[in-house]
Design an enzyme around this catalytic site. Structure first.
Site, PDB file in Angstrom:
ATOM      1  N   ASP A  82       0.670  -1.316  -0.057  1.00 23.71           N
ATOM      2  CA  ASP A  82       0.091   0.014  -0.003  1.00 23.71           C
ATOM      3  C   ASP A  82       1.006   1.320   0.104  1.00 23.71           C
ATOM      4  OD1 ASP A  82      -2.214  -1.823   0.391  1.00 23.71           O
ATOM      5  OD2 ASP A  82      -2.749  -1.000   2.147  1.00 23.71           O
ATOM      6  N   HIS A 122       4.516  -7.508  -0.193  1.00 27.20           N
ATOM      7  CA  HIS A 122       3.925  -8.720  -0.790  1.00 27.20           C
ATOM      8  C   HIS A 122       4.852  -9.110  -2.041  1.00 27.20           C
ATOM      9  CE1 HIS A 122       0.184  -9.028   1.811  1.00 27.20           C
ATOM     10  NE2 HIS A 122       0.700  -8.050   2.274  1.00 27.20           N
ATOM     11  N   SER A 149       9.663   3.656   5.210  1.00 21.93           N
ATOM     12  CA  SER A 149       9.985   2.733   4.219  1.00 21.93           C
ATOM     13  C   SER A 149       9.589   3.050   2.764  1.00 21.93           C
ATOM     14  CB  SER A 149       9.264   1.450   4.236  1.00 21.93           C
ATOM     15  OG  SER A 149       8.047   1.519   4.709  1.00 21.93           O
TER      16      SER A 149
END
Length: 260
Positions: free
Chosen positions: A86, A142, A226
């Site tokens: 996201d 992911h 991040s």
């Protein structure tokens, strides 16, 4: 004021001593009273969290929260590449023949990010995608495609922030930050997933060492601020399917290999 304070907590600072102190505080129960205000300031969608707010005993535990199962729909088309996180797609384009491209007003060479020219060579003339994760985002990453993990290595000793300020003022932050690179062999060629960590601490956590990469499966998370960069090997039938500076979610297609 609160937003600025929280950004210090989750992105740390340029000083290793203060970063260590902030890490100690955010991982302790002393920071639990900040969980609810953090959620309010950043408009966290509490309905999709795995647990209610009171479950999280520290600010970092809340920052690294997981989602309820099924909250992200994974596009399972075999020819699509999904967003690994996201975040905001803050950079995207084709890597030119000279292996340089512009990111936030800085020029970066592919070999600087990947470590060596040999590591970079498969991605020459390929595509790159840069995803910035703000403090409000879900911070697990992911696999964007199904394939086999063929290499994983860490680079970088000096760290700079990966937020916009760091990109403006840091000295090539993407090539000097602590980063962990996972290379995956997919049916359409190689893909590099570059996780860029936060300041002065090891903030990239890997779940397992399995070589099997399943599209949509989580394989780690960030403990502090991040950014994720994807490099995709050049393929004549590959094309991006999203626009620059758009908000994306895990499982959403961001590119595809057009089937002839």
């Amino acid at each position: 004021m609160k937003r600025t304070l929280f950004k210090y907590f989750v992105e740390l600072t340029g000083n290793p001593v203060s970063s260590s102190l902030l890490k100690s505080f955010t991982t302790s129960r002393l920071s639990q009273p900040l969980v609810r205000p953090f959620s309010t300031v950043y408009h966290i969608n509490e309905e999709e969290m795995e647990y209610p707010l009171h479950h999280y005993k520290s600010l970092q535990a809340f920052f690294t929260r997981q989602l309820q199962e099924g909250r992200r729909q994974i596009d399972d088309s075999p020819n699509t590449m999904i967003s690994p996180v996201d975040g905001v797609l803050s950079g995207m384009g084709q890597i030119d023949a000279s292996q340089t491209f512009l990111i936030k007003d800085h020029q970066y060479r592919l070999d600087e990010i990947m470590g060596t020219d040999k590591q970079a060579s498969p991605y020459k003339d390929g595509f790159y995608f840069i995803f910035y994760l703000s403090p409000s985002h879900y911070h697990h990453f992911h696999y964007p495609m199904t394939g086999e993990l063929i290499s994983r290595y860490a680079l970088g000793g000096v760290s700079y922030p990966v937020n916009n300020l760091g990109l403006r003022l840091g000295q090539s932050p993407f090539s000097t930050n602590h980063r962990l690179i996972s290379e995956v062999q997919t049916p359409y060629g190689k893909m590099a997933i570059v996780k860029v960590g936060a300041l002065n601490v090891n903030s990239i956590q890997i779940l397992n060492a399995s070589k099997e990469c399943v599209k949509g499966n989580a394989f780690g998370h960030f403990s502090f601020g991040s950014t994720v960069i994807l490099f995709v090997e050049n393929h004549p039938d590959f094309t991006p399917t999203v626009h620059l500076n758009t908000e994306v979610k895990v499982g959403q297609p961001v590119g595809e290999w057009i089937q002839q």
